[in-house]
Design an enzyme around this catalytic site. Sequence first.
Site, PDB file in Angstrom:
ATOM      1  N   ALA A 158       0.863  -1.177   0.000  1.00  0.00           N
ATOM      2  CA  ALA A 158       0.000   0.000   0.000  1.00  0.00           C
ATOM      3  C   ALA A 158       0.904   1.233   0.000  1.00  0.00           C
ATOM      4  O   ALA A 158       2.039   1.183   0.475  1.00  0.00           O
ATOM      5  CB  ALA A 158      -0.904  -0.013   1.216  1.00  0.00           C
ATOM      6  N   GLY A 210       0.520  -4.886   0.902  1.00  0.00           N
ATOM      7  CA  GLY A 210      -0.716  -4.913   0.139  1.00  0.00           C
ATOM      8  C   GLY A 210      -0.581  -5.654  -1.185  1.00  0.00           C
ATOM      9  O   GLY A 210      -1.574  -6.172  -1.713  1.00  0.00           O
ATOM     10  N   GLU A 213      -1.014  -9.174  -0.304  1.00  0.00           N
ATOM     11  CA  GLU A 213      -2.428  -9.338   0.074  1.00  0.00           C
ATOM     12  C   GLU A 213      -3.335  -9.402  -1.161  1.00  0.00           C
ATOM     13  O   GLU A 213      -4.292 -10.174  -1.189  1.00  0.00           O
ATOM     14  CB  GLU A 213      -2.854  -8.193   0.993  1.00  0.00           C
ATOM     15  CG  GLU A 213      -2.176  -8.281   2.367  1.00  0.00           C
ATOM     16  CD  GLU A 213      -2.420  -7.054   3.237  1.00  0.00           C
ATOM     17  OE1 GLU A 213      -2.693  -7.222   4.424  1.00  0.00           O
ATOM     18  OE2 GLU A 213      -2.329  -5.923   2.719  1.00  0.00           O
ATOM     19  N   GLU A 227       4.788  -4.775   7.079  1.00  0.00           N
ATOM     20  CA  GLU A 227       4.101  -3.670   7.764  1.00  0.00           C
ATOM     21  C   GLU A 227       4.643  -3.419   9.164  1.00  0.00           C
ATOM     22  O   GLU A 227       4.671  -2.283   9.638  1.00  0.00           O
ATOM     23  CB  GLU A 227       2.596  -3.946   7.831  1.00  0.00           C
ATOM     24  CG  GLU A 227       1.871  -3.879   6.495  1.00  0.00           C
ATOM     25  CD  GLU A 227       1.862  -5.193   5.722  1.00  0.00           C
ATOM     26  OE1 GLU A 227       2.659  -6.092   6.079  1.00  0.00           O
ATOM     27  OE2 GLU A 227       1.087  -5.308   4.767  1.00  0.00           O
TER      28      GLU A 227
END
Length: 260
Positions: free
Chosen positions: A66, A111, A114, A134
């Site tokens: 992300a 992300g 993910e 993260e």
Amino acid sequence: MQYETLLVEITDGTAVITLNRPKALNALNAKLYSELGQVTDELAANDEVKAIIVTGSGDKAFAAGADIVYMYPLNSIECRKFVMQVKDVLLKFENLPKPTIAAVNGMALGGGCELAMCCDLRIAEEQAIFGQPEINLGIIPGAGGTQRLPRLVGAARAKELVYLGGSINAAEAHRIGLVNMVVPTGGALEQAKKIAGKLAAKGPLALAAAKAAVNVGTQLDLASGLTYEAECFSGLFATEDQKEGMKAFMEKRPAAFKGK
Ligand code: DAK
């Protein structure tokens, strides 16, 4: 439809979604997630599309996570709005009633990992790396990493990746069951297209039922999952494709499925 952060190309029944922010290693911002939601609806409604591939632009990354620059100033309320939006988009994408393949052409971090986990199959190039870093940013995975990763590879390996924030190479990702196959550098998209071509020849209703049976069933206890499978199975006997598939077998010819 034109997108700002995605390229979408449909050829021979296969849609290729390319995450297209190469300067930021395809980092996933709110715009990209929102466009992913839009393209999911578009491809679900397009009967021409039989299979969907997701890949990254450039030769370095599938997606490096992300977008940290986007997330940095968010307060908790803004973050909650973002996280809820992304949760819904990814659930919708994960349950799209057509097969999806991640062609992982480089880093799949945070992300990125993910998103790859929301696909039905993952094909990784040998130089690809996977991780949930993260923790190094003072956060935890926010787009399914703590939920989908343990379901795919088991809680112990998931905790190792999430707690330590390190990364693993494609061979290790294959060994632990995070990816289905590893191909040479530059080969993921081509391999994904080959598999998509094979999927396009199957009955789309049976594929959708198989996907629902696995996606729903794996969230249930065994008895409920078996009941769900039985419903999916018997529902297919209301389709022309079931009659065609079995008739073709008896007539010793390939089946021509119509999705009816
Ligand atoms: N976000 C924003 N920009 C990124 C980025 C990222 N995740 N990753 C790379 N970039 C940018 C770099 O800042 C750099 O930009 P410029 O400086 O050129 O402007 C450009 O991409 C190229 O990166 P590098 O110069 O760093 O390239 P290197 O090859 O040297 O290093 C790297 C590649 C991937 C090892 C490094 O860039 C890196 O460590 N990137 C961060 C990786 C990371 O920590 N990823 C996890 C991010 S956190 C949520 C949804 C999802 C998530 C959370 C919440 N909600 C819905 C709320 C997920 C969280 C994450 O993924």
